[in-house]
Design an enzyme around this catalytic site. Structure first.
Site, short mmCIF file in Angstrom:
data_model
loop_
_atom_site.label_atom_id
_atom_site.label_comp_id
_atom_site.label_asym_id
_atom_site.label_seq_id
_atom_site.Cartn_x
_atom_site.Cartn_y
_atom_site.Cartn_z
N GLU A 48 0.96 -1.02 -0.13
CA GLU A 48 -0.10 0.03 0.03
C GLU A 48 1.07 0.98 0.13
O GLU A 48 1.44 1.48 1.11
CB GLU A 48 -1.00 -0.01 1.06
CG GLU A 48 -2.11 1.04 1.08
CD GLU A 48 -1.91 2.18 1.95
OE1 GLU A 48 -1.42 3.13 1.24
OE2 GLU A 48 -2.17 2.16 3.02
N CYS B 129 -2.41 8.36 3.89
CA CYS B 129 -2.29 7.97 2.81
C CYS B 129 -3.27 8.11 1.66
O CYS B 129 -3.24 8.49 0.42
CB CYS B 129 -1.92 6.46 2.64
SG CYS B 129 -0.27 5.88 3.46
#
Length: 479
Positions: free
Chosen positions: A248, A282
């Protein structure tokens, strides 16, 4: 925060920090005073940890799903029992306030995900079942998982990595970020009060240790959350042992406000989609494209919230925004906002350090009338500064939103949810939210496309990602 929670946090620190004169000093993100000393493990200590995890794995897998789930629930209970102490330590080390979508919220997410991991069922998949053949696809533990976590949501993302891994019968060696090791090591110590020995091992070290973890021949799976650049290095390091990967990586999430949108109805959600954890997320909203017809309304609404939201030391119960976690990230945000200003963009509010609050505080910043090719738009700022880009043609807005090499999340905002849902298919991202941004659910898969990585986390798909498959094929039903 009560004195008892502070005392409990100090007791947790005493359990996991390096002896006096050893280790690496870890500062309070808000005050910069030293909190404690993180252990700095050597590569040889990592190798020993992996060997112990490998030896413990067969017995852990043999316990079966039901027993492992019971132990994960017990670990969740242990975290809950220590939640205030962990939140205190997390707030100091990472900088996020106790309240709002921050430290206490993160601890709640840790146990919610653990309990979901424990309760989620992954059944064998029947592929063929007829008179001639019965074939099933079954899922088994991969072995030892290397979990490499970030500094922005250090506890929650560590749980995202280790929870499903343990549930599927893997053992885990977890390496926290060098910026936020103390809170993670403390949480692992609490979990290890109920888990069998060597099933979960924390290793705190430098980049050399991280590189060895990614390349070690006995690591079957790597889970990593962090920058795209580091993700690429992990891919290279893991090539020799063909470790499976879930990555990720970086994002530069776009949101598009369509022309028919009720600005008052979405303003708070827009703001927190961008500024959750002081923008250090994020999948936060990092570029906002707004139609001409509502542009000034959106800018004014966001600026009003930004100017009024309480910011300061996270241990103050009134604050909901904190500092940047580290100097490097503070400098990135400052550079990008300064570059936008020099290009003629309008700094509606913020745009400067809040030095009266501390070394790494930066005021929540709304930047309007900015060109799409400005660095603040094209680069991931990962901080409290949101560029708002004006558009007049909807198709152009989607083209601009997709014209980056990352694709973690995105959002579409409209008073017509069905129109927004139809428009969402145009976004090139792993997740598209409608009239919200960044919300996650432990049963809804999450992952990126393009340079934002690959592999899915959460729910059934998350369990599959930390398993290896086996096809069992045999005689079918007799006629």
């Amino acid at each position: 925060m009560s004195e008892s929670a502070a005392s409990a946090a100090a007791a947790l620190l005493d359990r996991i920090q390096a002896p006096q004169g050893a280790g690496r000093d870890i500062p309070d993100a808000a005050t910069r005073e030293i909190i404690g000393r993180a252990p700095v493990h050597a590569v040889a200590e990592l190798d020993d940890a992996i060997a112990r995890a490998k030896a413990a794995q067969p017995a852990w897998e043999a316990l079966g799903h039901e027993k492992r789930s019971e132990l994960l629930l017990a670990a969740a209970d242990a975290i809950d029992a220590n939640a205030e102490a962990l939140a205190h330590l997390l707030s100091r080390e990472q900088g996020k306030p106790l309240n709002g979508p921050n430290a206490r919220f993160e601890l709640g997410a840790c146990t919610a995900w653990l309990r979901t991991n424990a309760a989620t069922v992954l059944e064998p998949q029947v592929l063929v079942d007829d008179e001639t053949l019965h074939a099933e696809l079954v899922y088994k533990a991969a072995g030892v998982v290397g979990a490499i976590g970030p500094w922005n949501w250090p506890l929650m993302i560590t749980i995202w990595q280790i929870g499903p891994s343990l549930r599927m019968g893997n053992t885990v060696v977890a390496k926290p970020s060098e910026y936020t090791p103390l809170s993670v090591l403390a949480m692992l110590a609490i979990m290890n009060e109920v888990l069998p020995a060597d099933v979960l091992i924390g290793i705190s070290g430098d980049r050399e240790v991280g590189a060895r973890l990614a390349s070690h021949p006995d690591i079957a799976k790597i889970m990593f959350t962090g920058s795209t650049a580091t993700g690429r290095r992990i891919i290279e390091s893991s090539a020799g042992n063909l470790a499976r990967l879930t990555l990720e990586l970086g994002g530069n999430d776009a949101g598009i406000v369509l022309p028919d949108t009720d600005v008052a109805a979405i303003a708070e959600d827009l703001f927190w989609g961008a500024f959750i954890n002081t923008g250090q997320t994020c999948a936060a909203l990092k570029r906002l494209y707004v139609h001409d017809s509502v542009y000034e309304q959106v800018v004014d609404a966001l600026a009003g919230i930004a100017a009024s939201v309480p910011i300061g030391n996270g241990l103050d119960e009134n604050n909901v925004l904190g500092p940047l976690q580290n100097r490097a990230q503070f400098d990135i945000v400052s550079r990008l906002v300064d570059e936008a200003r020099s290009r003629g963009a309008r700094i509606v509010t913020g745009g400067e350090a809040a030095t009266e609050l501390g070394e790494l505080f930066y005021r929540p910043t709304i930047v309007a009338d900015i060109d799409n090719d400005a660095a603040l738009v094209q680069e991931e700022q990962f901080g409290p500064a949101l560029p708002v880009i004006r558009y007049s043609d909807v198709d152009e807005a989607f083209a601009l939103a997709n014209a980056v090499d990352v694709g973690l999340g995105a959002s579409v905002w409209s008073s017509d949810p069905e129109a927004a849902r139809a428009a969402a298919s145009q976004m090139q991202s792993g997740t598209v939210w409608i009239n919200s941004h960044g919300g996650l659910h432990p049963m809804v898969p999450f992952g990126g496309v393009k340079s934002s990585g690959y592999g899915l986390e959460f729910g059934v798909e998350g369990l599959k990602s930390v398993a290896v498959t086996q096809v069992v094929s045999g005689p079918g039903r007799k006629a």
